[in-house]
Scaffold this motif. Sequence first.
Motif, PDB file in Angstrom:
ATOM      1  N   GLY A   1       0.822  -1.097   0.140  1.00 21.57           N
ATOM      2  CA  GLY A   1       0.006  -0.098  -0.130  1.00 21.57           C
ATOM      3  C   GLY A   1       0.939   1.256  -0.004  1.00 21.57           C
ATOM      4  N   ILE A   2       0.725   2.260  -0.893  1.00 23.78           N
ATOM      5  CA  ILE A   2       1.394   3.379  -1.070  1.00 23.78           C
ATOM      6  C   ILE A   2       0.496   4.448  -0.509  1.00 23.78           C
ATOM      7  CG2 ILE A   2       2.592   4.958  -2.589  1.00 23.78           C
ATOM      8  CD1 ILE A   2       4.306   2.299  -2.559  1.00 23.78           C
ATOM      9  N   PHE A   3       1.117   5.291   0.348  1.00 19.34           N
ATOM     10  CA  PHE A   3       0.308   6.457   0.853  1.00 19.34           C
ATOM     11  C   PHE A   3       0.903   7.662   0.622  1.00 19.34           C
ATOM     12  CE2 PHE A   3      -1.520   2.870   3.387  1.00 19.34           C
ATOM     13  CZ  PHE A   3      -2.762   3.174   3.697  1.00 19.34           C
ATOM     14  N   GLY A   4       0.324   8.539   0.143  1.00 12.72           N
ATOM     15  CA  GLY A   4       0.677   9.840  -0.109  1.00 12.72           C
ATOM     16  C   GLY A   4       0.388  10.692   0.930  1.00 12.72           C
ATOM     17  N   VAL A   5       1.235  11.372   1.732  1.00  9.98           N
ATOM     18  CA  VAL A   5       1.090  12.269   2.682  1.00  9.98           C
ATOM     19  C   VAL A   5       1.669  13.465   2.750  1.00  9.98           C
ATOM     20  CG1 VAL A   5       1.543   9.795   4.397  1.00  9.98           C
ATOM     21  CG2 VAL A   5       3.378  11.493   3.902  1.00  9.98           C
ATOM     22  N   GLU A   6       0.998  14.446   3.345  1.00  7.02           N
ATOM     23  CA  GLU A   6       1.384  15.886   3.618  1.00  7.02           C
ATOM     24  C   GLU A   6       2.652  15.722   4.895  1.00  7.02           C
ATOM     25  OE1 GLU A   6      -1.646  18.963   2.576  1.00  7.02           O
ATOM     26  OE2 GLU A   6      -2.487  17.451   4.293  1.00  7.02           O
ATOM     27  N   PRO A   7       3.903  15.750   4.304  1.00  8.71           N
ATOM     28  CA  PRO A   7       4.999  15.600   5.423  1.00  8.71           C
ATOM     29  C   PRO A   7       4.792  16.548   6.345  1.00  8.71           C
ATOM     30  CG  PRO A   7       5.943  15.587   3.079  1.00  8.71           C
ATOM     31  CD  PRO A   7       4.368  15.868   2.992  1.00  8.71           C
ATOM     32  N   GLU A   8       4.739  17.805   6.064  1.00 12.37           N
ATOM     33  CA  GLU A   8       4.504  18.770   7.226  1.00 12.37           C
ATOM     34  C   GLU A   8       3.249  18.601   8.434  1.00 12.37           C
ATOM     35  OE1 GLU A   8       3.129  21.722   3.860  1.00 12.37           O
ATOM     36  OE2 GLU A   8       3.531  22.842   6.006  1.00 12.37           O
TER      37      GLU A   8
ATOM     38  N   ILE B   1       3.092  -1.209   4.408  1.00 14.42           N
ATOM     39  CA  ILE B   1       2.924   0.277   4.246  1.00 14.42           C
ATOM     40  C   ILE B   1       4.265   0.912   3.880  1.00 14.42           C
ATOM     41  CG2 ILE B   1       2.356   2.342   5.304  1.00 14.42           C
ATOM     42  CD1 ILE B   1       0.154   1.041   6.568  1.00 14.42           C
ATOM     43  N   ALA B   2       4.080   1.991   2.628  1.00 15.52           N
ATOM     44  CA  ALA B   2       5.201   2.941   2.510  1.00 15.52           C
ATOM     45  C   ALA B   2       4.593   4.299   2.278  1.00 15.52           C
ATOM     46  CB  ALA B   2       6.008   2.468   1.223  1.00 15.52           C
ATOM     47  N   GLN B   3       5.363   5.223   2.666  1.00 16.57           N
ATOM     48  CA  GLN B   3       4.773   6.649   2.346  1.00 16.57           C
ATOM     49  C   GLN B   3       5.608   7.560   1.615  1.00 16.57           C
ATOM     50  OE1 GLN B   3       4.219   8.045   6.446  1.00 16.57           O
ATOM     51  NE2 GLN B   3       2.412   6.613   6.636  1.00 16.57           N
ATOM     52  N   ILE B   4       5.011   8.312   0.560  1.00 18.35           N
ATOM     53  CA  ILE B   4       5.781   9.271  -0.391  1.00 18.35           C
ATOM     54  C   ILE B   4       4.797  10.400  -0.223  1.00 18.35           C
ATOM     55  CG2 ILE B   4       6.273   7.403  -1.715  1.00 18.35           C
ATOM     56  CD1 ILE B   4       4.337   8.232  -3.712  1.00 18.35           C
ATOM     57  N   PRO B   5       5.494  11.692  -0.548  1.00 20.59           N
ATOM     58  CA  PRO B   5       4.708  13.009  -0.337  1.00 20.59           C
ATOM     59  C   PRO B   5       3.693  13.120  -1.066  1.00 20.59           C
ATOM     60  CG  PRO B   5       7.213  13.245  -0.698  1.00 20.59           C
ATOM     61  CD  PRO B   5       6.851  11.775  -0.944  1.00 20.59           C
ATOM     62  N   LEU B   6       2.398  13.620  -0.852  1.00 17.66           N
ATOM     63  CA  LEU B   6       1.128  13.550  -1.369  1.00 17.66           C
ATOM     64  C   LEU B   6       1.425  14.164  -2.922  1.00 17.66           C
ATOM     65  CD1 LEU B   6      -1.628  13.023  -1.165  1.00 17.66           C
ATOM     66  CD2 LEU B   6      -2.020  15.111  -0.395  1.00 17.66           C
ATOM     67  N   GLY B   7       2.150  15.179  -3.082  1.00 11.79           N
ATOM     68  CA  GLY B   7       2.257  15.722  -4.763  1.00 11.79           C
ATOM     69  C   GLY B   7       2.891  14.714  -5.548  1.00 11.79           C
ATOM     70  N   ALA B   8       3.880  14.051  -5.079  1.00 12.18           N
ATOM     71  CA  ALA B   8       4.482  12.937  -5.756  1.00 12.18           C
ATOM     72  C   ALA B   8       3.221  12.083  -5.859  1.00 12.18           C
ATOM     73  CB  ALA B   8       5.778  12.582  -5.057  1.00 12.18           C
ATOM     74  N   PHE B   9       2.715  11.363  -4.982  1.00 12.60           N
ATOM     75  CA  PHE B   9       1.531  10.499  -5.135  1.00 12.60           C
ATOM     76  C   PHE B   9       0.701  10.851  -6.204  1.00 12.60           C
ATOM     77  CE2 PHE B   9      -2.392   8.897  -4.068  1.00 12.60           C
ATOM     78  CZ  PHE B   9      -2.097   7.499  -4.114  1.00 12.60           C
TER      79      PHE B   9
END
Lengths: 409, 230
Positions: A115-122, A199-207
Amino acid sequence: MNIVMRLAWRNLWRHQRRTWLTVGAMMFANTLLVFMISMQFSMYGLMIENTLKLFTGHMQIQAPGYKDDQKMRQTVADIVPLAASLRAEFPDEKIAARGQAFALASSEDRSYGIGIFGVEPEFEPQVSSIPGLIKEGRYVRGKNATEIVVGAVLARNLRVGIGDELTLLGSGLDGSFAAAVVTIVGIFDSGVVDVDRNIAQIPLGAFQDIFFMDGAGHQVVISAPTLDAAAAVLPKIVAAMPPGSDLVVHDWDALQPGLKQAIKADMSSAFFMYGILVILVAFSVLNTQLMSVLERTHEFGIVMSLGLKPGQLGRLVMLETTLLGLIGFVLGAIGGVLLTSYFGVNGLSIPGMEEMAANFNLPTRVYLEATPLSVVIGPSVVFLFTLLAAAYPALRLYKLHPVEAMRTN
Amino acid sequence: MAAVRCVDLCKTYRQGDQDIKALDHVSIEIEPGGFVCLSAPSGGGKTTLLNAIGGLDMPDSGEVWVADRRIDQLSKGALAELRLSSIGFVFQAYNLIPVLTARENIEFVMQVQGVPAAERAKKSMAILEEVGLKGLEDRRPAEMSGGQQQRVAVARAIVSRPALVLADEPTANLDSKTSDELMTLFTELNEHHNTTFVIATHDQRVMGYAKRLIRMLDGRIVDDIEQHAA
């Protein structure tokens, strides 16, 4: 105080030692119940908070049906502006937007579906403890950086480390082929194998770029200062949804149904034990009141000859028991509150728990809290069973015959 | 209308494998304001008769009437009501409630009757003075002599001015002086308030106070004499 009340009160103290022993049993049980129930409720609170803090949050805004069937196309449009407007409207709540997709993650040697989650890092660290669980490297930064953090189990399975690249292959929102190469910048270890493996997380913009989301996402995660505050803020969040929107707001109970079931199961077994304690106390009261009634049989015969009805005598015995129960209730509740308050100030650490809790970014000490419910529930049940236990001696009085009673010494 | 009327009362007790006839076809009638002594040796049936009149024990057969009510067919509750409103009991062993003071013992019955607190206090103080216990109202039974306790028991029995007072060996535990004082009190109450007294005793001195003496033997009335009280 009327004479019947005075009579009941003084009857209690005819055998002070016996009365104090019975009150002592009630007090001990009530103190224990208040402490144990307060501890249990505090633990549940901590358990819920920590579970929700890991990833779920107190509530989430999603597209209708997404919770039960997580399809890529069930999106929340313009998710970043929506999250920003909610942050402005609810400054006390922590709010972060996420996108979610499934992809095949490949290292040089191996591939796994994750599962790839796009997140807002801040904002993500405010609603999730995962950013604080980074054991190697760092958390993702920026909005569009092609970097990723993965769980420790996944990193081990893929045989990758910090600085290695992963290839993500998946399906975009429009059904097209989505592919990207991202660099591993951090490895987290939550202690929950499923999370660390999948689970893995990447920045939302990149996602959004990789999966062609066109500004959309899948969840707006909201965390209130406390669980109680979350319940109060939920209707306000619902009311703040954009006009004409069909978005839904799920509370934690709907998002994590298993959590409440686990608590219920734990409560059932704990309350079974409490029930045994209450029954033991009830038998102690039954013994005391039965003795008290039997040794006063002669006296009861006298007052019946004066014109008292069996029902009035029964009420006298119940009144005595009520007074006995109230003393046990009050003293036990005070004892329980004092004991709980001590651990509320100093915290309670269960041996072996501290190390485990530290590993998983959880508090190492539980600070107990006595709530009105946790203080009242146990002693109330003891009080109720005390009255039930006294019913038998009281009912025996209905069979009492004045002349036979007066012959008793 | 008789204060008490018993018609052909029979009562048999089982003691071991023996049947004891406590009342054997007893019939008596006592007028209002009567002062009657029931005299019998132990086991002669006087307490059983007293208990039957007070509704504390039921006869095997026969009728018991108090005023104009037949009481041997009443329920437990109705009998309790009757005792509370119309009958006062005085027992040999005083039988006060040990955790209550003299005044509270007297007020207890009135409280059950629903008498307001102020009236209870007034009546209890008045009756304590009447039985010569003024100043001892806050003492518990254990802090009083036998005579004083018996006077509290009498005060408790008569405070609500019952029409009928039943006393079972009221002087058995008292010295002769206290016995005389108690009987004088009974006599005064009988004369001033027209209270009917039925006293079970085998004390000759007590019998001397009675206007009427009923002798019993083996559950039967063997003698019924009108006499001039002492």
